[in-house]
Design a protein around this motif. Structure first.
Motif, PDB file in Angstrom:
ATOM      1  N   CYS A  42     -52.566  -6.684  34.032  1.00  0.00           N
ATOM      2  CA  CYS A  42     -52.490  -7.219  35.401  1.00  0.00           C
ATOM      3  C   CYS A  42     -51.962  -8.639  35.481  1.00  0.00           C
ATOM      4  O   CYS A  42     -52.001  -9.260  36.539  1.00  0.00           O
ATOM      5  N   PHE A  43     -51.486  -9.175  34.369  1.00  0.00           N
ATOM      6  CA  PHE A  43     -51.056 -10.581  34.368  1.00  0.00           C
ATOM      7  C   PHE A  43     -49.981 -10.875  35.388  1.00  0.00           C
ATOM      8  O   PHE A  43     -50.039 -11.861  36.116  1.00  0.00           O
ATOM      9  N   SER A  44     -48.997  -9.980  35.446  1.00  0.00           N
ATOM     10  CA  SER A  44     -47.829 -10.272  36.275  1.00  0.00           C
ATOM     11  C   SER A  44     -48.177 -10.281  37.757  1.00  0.00           C
ATOM     12  O   SER A  44     -47.428 -10.817  38.571  1.00  0.00           O
ATOM     13  N   LEU A  45     -49.307  -9.705  38.124  1.00  0.00           N
ATOM     14  CA  LEU A  45     -49.680  -9.663  39.537  1.00  0.00           C
ATOM     15  C   LEU A  45     -50.471 -10.906  39.933  1.00  0.00           C
ATOM     16  O   LEU A  45     -50.688 -11.168  41.113  1.00  0.00           O
ATOM     17  N   ALA A  46     -50.911 -11.660  38.937  1.00  0.00           N
ATOM     18  CA  ALA A  46     -51.801 -12.799  39.199  1.00  0.00           C
ATOM     19  C   ALA A  46     -51.196 -13.772  40.199  1.00  0.00           C
ATOM     20  O   ALA A  46     -51.865 -14.209  41.130  1.00  0.00           O
ATOM     21  N   LYS A  47     -49.908 -14.073  40.009  1.00  0.00           N
ATOM     22  CA  LYS A  47     -49.273 -15.040  40.898  1.00  0.00           C
ATOM     23  C   LYS A  47     -49.191 -14.522  42.326  1.00  0.00           C
ATOM     24  O   LYS A  47     -49.538 -15.215  43.276  1.00  0.00           O
ATOM     25  N   ARG A  48     -48.713 -13.307  42.466  1.00  0.00           N
ATOM     26  CA  ARG A  48     -48.498 -12.745  43.805  1.00  0.00           C
ATOM     27  C   ARG A  48     -49.796 -12.613  44.569  1.00  0.00           C
ATOM     28  O   ARG A  48     -49.855 -12.871  45.776  1.00  0.00           O
ATOM     29  N   LEU A  49     -50.819 -12.158  43.874  1.00  0.00           N
ATOM     30  CA  LEU A  49     -52.087 -11.923  44.572  1.00  0.00           C
ATOM     31  C   LEU A  49     -52.957 -13.177  44.558  1.00  0.00           C
ATOM     32  O   LEU A  49     -53.986 -13.224  45.214  1.00  0.00           O
ATOM     33  N   ARG A  50     -52.547 -14.167  43.810  1.00  0.00           N
ATOM     34  CA  ARG A  50     -53.276 -15.427  43.667  1.00  0.00           C
ATOM     35  C   ARG A  50     -54.744 -15.166  43.315  1.00  0.00           C
ATOM     36  O   ARG A  50     -55.676 -15.665  43.958  1.00  0.00           O
ATOM     37  N   LYS A  51     -54.879 -14.318  42.323  1.00  0.00           N
ATOM     38  CA  LYS A  51     -56.214 -14.010  41.812  1.00  0.00           C
ATOM     39  C   LYS A  51     -56.141 -13.979  40.287  1.00  0.00           C
ATOM     40  O   LYS A  51     -55.081 -13.774  39.715  1.00  0.00           O
ATOM     41  N   ALA A  52     -57.243 -14.158  39.646  1.00  0.00           N
ATOM     42  CA  ALA A  52     -57.263 -14.052  38.184  1.00  0.00           C
ATOM     43  C   ALA A  52     -56.994 -12.608  37.778  1.00  0.00           C
ATOM     44  O   ALA A  52     -57.451 -11.688  38.458  1.00  0.00           O
ATOM     45  N   PRO A  53     -56.238 -12.409  36.706  1.00  0.00           N
ATOM     46  CA  PRO A  53     -55.933 -11.042  36.269  1.00  0.00           C
ATOM     47  C   PRO A  53     -57.186 -10.199  36.035  1.00  0.00           C
ATOM     48  O   PRO A  53     -57.185  -8.990  36.299  1.00  0.00           O
ATOM     49  N   GLN A  54     -58.248 -10.849  35.579  1.00  0.00           N
ATOM     50  CA  GLN A  54     -59.500 -10.119  35.349  1.00  0.00           C
ATOM     51  C   GLN A  54     -60.017  -9.522  36.647  1.00  0.00           C
ATOM     52  O   GLN A  54     -60.438  -8.370  36.713  1.00  0.00           O
ATOM     53  N   LYS A  55     -59.945 -10.361  37.692  1.00  0.00           N
ATOM     54  CA  LYS A  55     -60.426  -9.936  39.009  1.00  0.00           C
ATOM     55  C   LYS A  55     -59.546  -8.800  39.544  1.00  0.00           C
ATOM     56  O   LYS A  55     -60.038  -7.828  40.109  1.00  0.00           O
ATOM     57  N   ILE A  56     -58.237  -8.937  39.334  1.00  0.00           N
ATOM     58  CA  ILE A  56     -57.312  -7.903  39.810  1.00  0.00           C
ATOM     59  C   ILE A  56     -57.621  -6.568  39.141  1.00  0.00           C
ATOM     60  O   ILE A  56     -57.701  -5.533  39.779  1.00  0.00           O
ATOM     61  N   ALA A  57     -57.829  -6.649  37.818  1.00  0.00           N
ATOM     62  CA  ALA A  57     -58.130  -5.424  37.075  1.00  0.00           C
ATOM     63  C   ALA A  57     -59.385  -4.764  37.637  1.00  0.00           C
ATOM     64  O   ALA A  57     -59.422  -3.546  37.838  1.00  0.00           O
ATOM     65  N   GLU A  58     -60.387  -5.566  37.905  1.00  0.00           N
ATOM     66  CA  GLU A  58     -61.637  -5.029  38.463  1.00  0.00           C
ATOM     67  C   GLU A  58     -61.392  -4.368  39.820  1.00  0.00           C
ATOM     68  O   GLU A  58     -61.821  -3.246  40.064  1.00  0.00           O
ATOM     69  N   ASP A  59     -60.696  -5.094  40.700  1.00  0.00           N
ATOM     70  CA  ASP A  59     -60.454  -4.574  42.044  1.00  0.00           C
ATOM     71  C   ASP A  59     -59.636  -3.292  42.013  1.00  0.00           C
ATOM     72  O   ASP A  59     -59.935  -2.319  42.710  1.00  0.00           O
ATOM     73  N   LEU A  60     -58.585  -3.310  41.189  1.00  0.00           N
ATOM     74  CA  LEU A  60     -57.722  -2.129  41.124  1.00  0.00           C
ATOM     75  C   LEU A  60     -58.491  -0.921  40.605  1.00  0.00           C
ATOM     76  O   LEU A  60     -58.412   0.177  41.164  1.00  0.00           O
TER      77      LEU A  60
END
Length: 572
Positions: A42-60
């Motif tokens: 999820c690293f590449s989404l971190a910038k766009r979503l302005r969230k930590a990749p860890q958080k993105i992974a959890e949410d997704l």
RNA sequence: GGGCGUGUGGCCUAGUCUGGAUAUGGCACCGGCCUCCUAAGCCGGCGGUCAGGGGUUCGAAUCCCCUCGCGCCCGCCA
């Protein structure tokens, strides 16, 4: 496996669309063991979503529902990990393999014709180990591409036009041999004529004149010269084909270079090139193209395409050959030594100048050398393929004798041939083409670990179990894949399921060595199963499921060996 | 000199294109496993500045630049 990947991609796509990143690229990778079967970073989404990749992974992952072949979806740090439903996978994989048999791994027909040129050795002498890389890579690619659904024709392009074959032909016609050939074969015999003629040509100018005359005659359609040259080449070719047959290399078609002179295509190419504004005539009268504008600079920039007497040169004839090839295929692939790179760059530029839009693809390989340096027939610094094969088969025979007192000598020889020849092929194809190889006898004759015999042995073990089962009246009919639950069983099943993906990867990437790599992995998995799980002595339900898995392993190993052009003996 | 390719434990090698979790596997070496489907096998251990330096990046074996080693090419040969 393909379906699993697709399903995981779908899940990602859906969830990403919801969060407004539907256009993001989805690249799934293989996580380390025990963390899952596929992972989405999820690293590449971190910038766009302005969230930590860890958080993105959890949410997704919270938003994804497992279904189909996906059993579980978990966030682990910055990754969303997908876990396969192993028992569903086992069910699908075993069903596919047992149904398709020898066809397992075959991809859908593509209706694309590939003309694969390989080997194309000068018919002036025996094949040595250095040159052997070409037919081995070429033939393996032909097999893989066919499996991937392409219509493949393999072609050997024969030089019966240049100076070398004229020297050969002169030697055969004029010179008596004063030494015995190393083998009773025409390639070993005629190369002595060739060498003698070469030596004579250097010391006697009249011989050189005569050879030049023959070369001129050859290019100008003198039938007697053409016949003599062709006949010498054919004798050497037959002997070379004999050797190639030993390593299971099949050639579908031969194209003789002289054809393009006789039929006038070469003349046509020359006339077209002469009209180009990039064409100039050199002081002595030869014609050349200035290729600076094609990114070729310095001394390489001048591509001379005729001699001063107007006769054609190798690359000029190759140009005519390529135009002919393009008329017969959708994709032309050339397997060539790395010494051909500049010539092929010039060829590509010349194709552009002619107005031809198509280009061949290339598989270049680096040369095989010896610890003492480059292979050289002249210095006697060579290992002939025939000698290597004999040595490998001998070595295999002594191994078979050591462990099999129960079979006939004839059967032993048969097995030893399969093993020895396979070892040679594998040893050469296992390495990335563009990497140089230093030939070492102990590596070429290695029958352990990463080697053909290792893979053949796994196959023979599978056959042995199945043979015993049959003898005892046991079979896998009515097997229940859901009782495969041991780690070794599931890992092996997954490895078997990978074959179609590997075929695709090797075919599209034009990489033969990856198939060798996979073969080793598969064999390791099977040997682990063999070690830890008993098949014939297991209770009926397990026994049936495991027999089905062993049958599938045998099929898969056999198919992979087939793709590598290596025999799959049923016993060793 | 210029161009192309390559450099990963003592040795061989995957991964490099398309950057991502603890760098793949083998040989050799050390220690285990054959009353049981073939020990050409399996399990465990030892061993790494991913040639060197700089840069880009949240992150480099992987991308960019420089340097070095090795291979190939730079014929009116093929």
């Amino acid at each position: 496996m393909m379906r699993f990947r697709k399903q995981a991609e779908e899940r990602c796509r859906k969830v990403l669309e919801k969060s407004g990143c539907g256009d993001a690229e989805i690249t799934l990778e293989t996580p380390p063991e025990d963390l899952g079967d596929l992972a989405f970073p999820c690293f590449s989404l971190a910038k766009r979503l302005r969230k930590a990749p860890q958080k993105i992974a959890e949410d997704l992952s919270a938003d994804m529902e497992p279904s189909g072949l996906i059993e579980r979806i978990e966030a682990n740090g910055p990754y969303v990990n997908f876990f396969m439903d192993r028992s569903k996978l086992a069910e699908e994989v075993l069903r596919d393999v047992l149904e398709e048999g020898k066809g397992y791994g075959r991809l859908d027909k593509k209706n694309v014709r590939i003309l694969l040129e390989h080997t194309s050795a000068n018919p002036t002498g025996p094949l040595h180990v250095g040159r052997a890389r070409n037919p081995i890579i070429g033939d393996t690619m032909a097999r893989i591409l066919r499996m991937a659904g392409y219509d493949v024709t393999s072609e050997f392009y024969l030089n019966d036009v240049g100076r070398q074959v004229v020297v050969l032909s002169y030697g055969v016609r004029e010179l008596e041999l004063d030494t015995e050939p190393e083998r009773d074969k025409d390639d070993y015999r005629l190369v002595l004529h060739y060498q003698k003629a070469n030596a004579l040509m250097e010391e006697d100018p009249s011989v050189l004149d005569e050879i030049n005359g023959m070369l001129y005659d050859l290019e100008h359609g003198n039938e007697e010269t053409i016949r003599q040259v062709r006949s010498a080449c054919e004798r050497v070719l037959a002997a070379i084909m004999n050797t190639l047959d030993e390593i299971n290399v099949k050639i579908d078609q031969f194209t003789w270079e002289s054809k393009f002179i006789e039929e006038g295509q070469v003349e046509g190419v020359i006339e077209t090139l002469k009209k180009s504004p990039l064409c100039k005539q050199e002081e002595e009268g030869a014609y050349a193209l200035e290729l600076d504008s094609y990114g070729i600079h310095g001394r390489d920039a001048d591509f001379v395409f005729t001699r001063k007497d107007g006769t054609s040169l190798y690359t000029t004839r190759d140009l005519a050959y390529h135009l002919d090839k393009f008329g017969r295929c959708d994709i032309a692939i050339n397997v060539l030594g790395e010494d051909q790179k500049l010539g092929q760059t010039q060829l590509a530029a010349a194709l552009d100048i002619i107005g031809e839009e198509r280009r061949p693809e290339w598989i270049f390989y680096a040369f095989v050398s010896l610890p003492e340096g480059r292979m050289s027939t002249r210095k006697g610094q060579v290992v002939y393929l025939d000698d290597l094969l004999d040595e490998a088969v001998d070595r295999a025979l002594s191994e078979v004798k050591k462990r099999r007192g129960d079979i006939s000598g004839e059967r032993m020889t048969e097995i030893a041939r399969s093993v020895g020849r396979g070892a040679v092929r594998f040893n050469i194809v296992r390495i990335q083409a563009e990497k140089q190889i230093v030939f070492k006898w102990e590596e070429a004759l290695n029958f352990e670990g990463s080697s053909a015999p290792f893979i053949q042995y796994s196959h023979a073990r599978a056959c042995s179990i199945l043979r015993k089962a049959e003898r005892e009246g046991l079979d896998w009919k009515g097997y229940d894949p859901s009782c495969l639950s041991e780690k070794q069983e599931l890992d092996l099943t997954k490895a078997i399921g990978m074959l179609p993906l590997i075929v695709e990867e090797c075919a599209e990437g034009r990489k033969a060595h990856t198939m060798a790599q996979y073969a080793v992995e598969l064999a390791i998995m099977f040997n682990q199963l063999y070690q830890f799980v008993s098949v014939l002595k297991a209770p009926e339900r397990e026994r049936k499921a495991r027999l089905a898995l062993v049958e599938a392993s045998k099929i898969c190993l056999g198919n992979v060996l087939g793709l590598l052009g290596i025999d799959a003996p049923e016993e060793m």
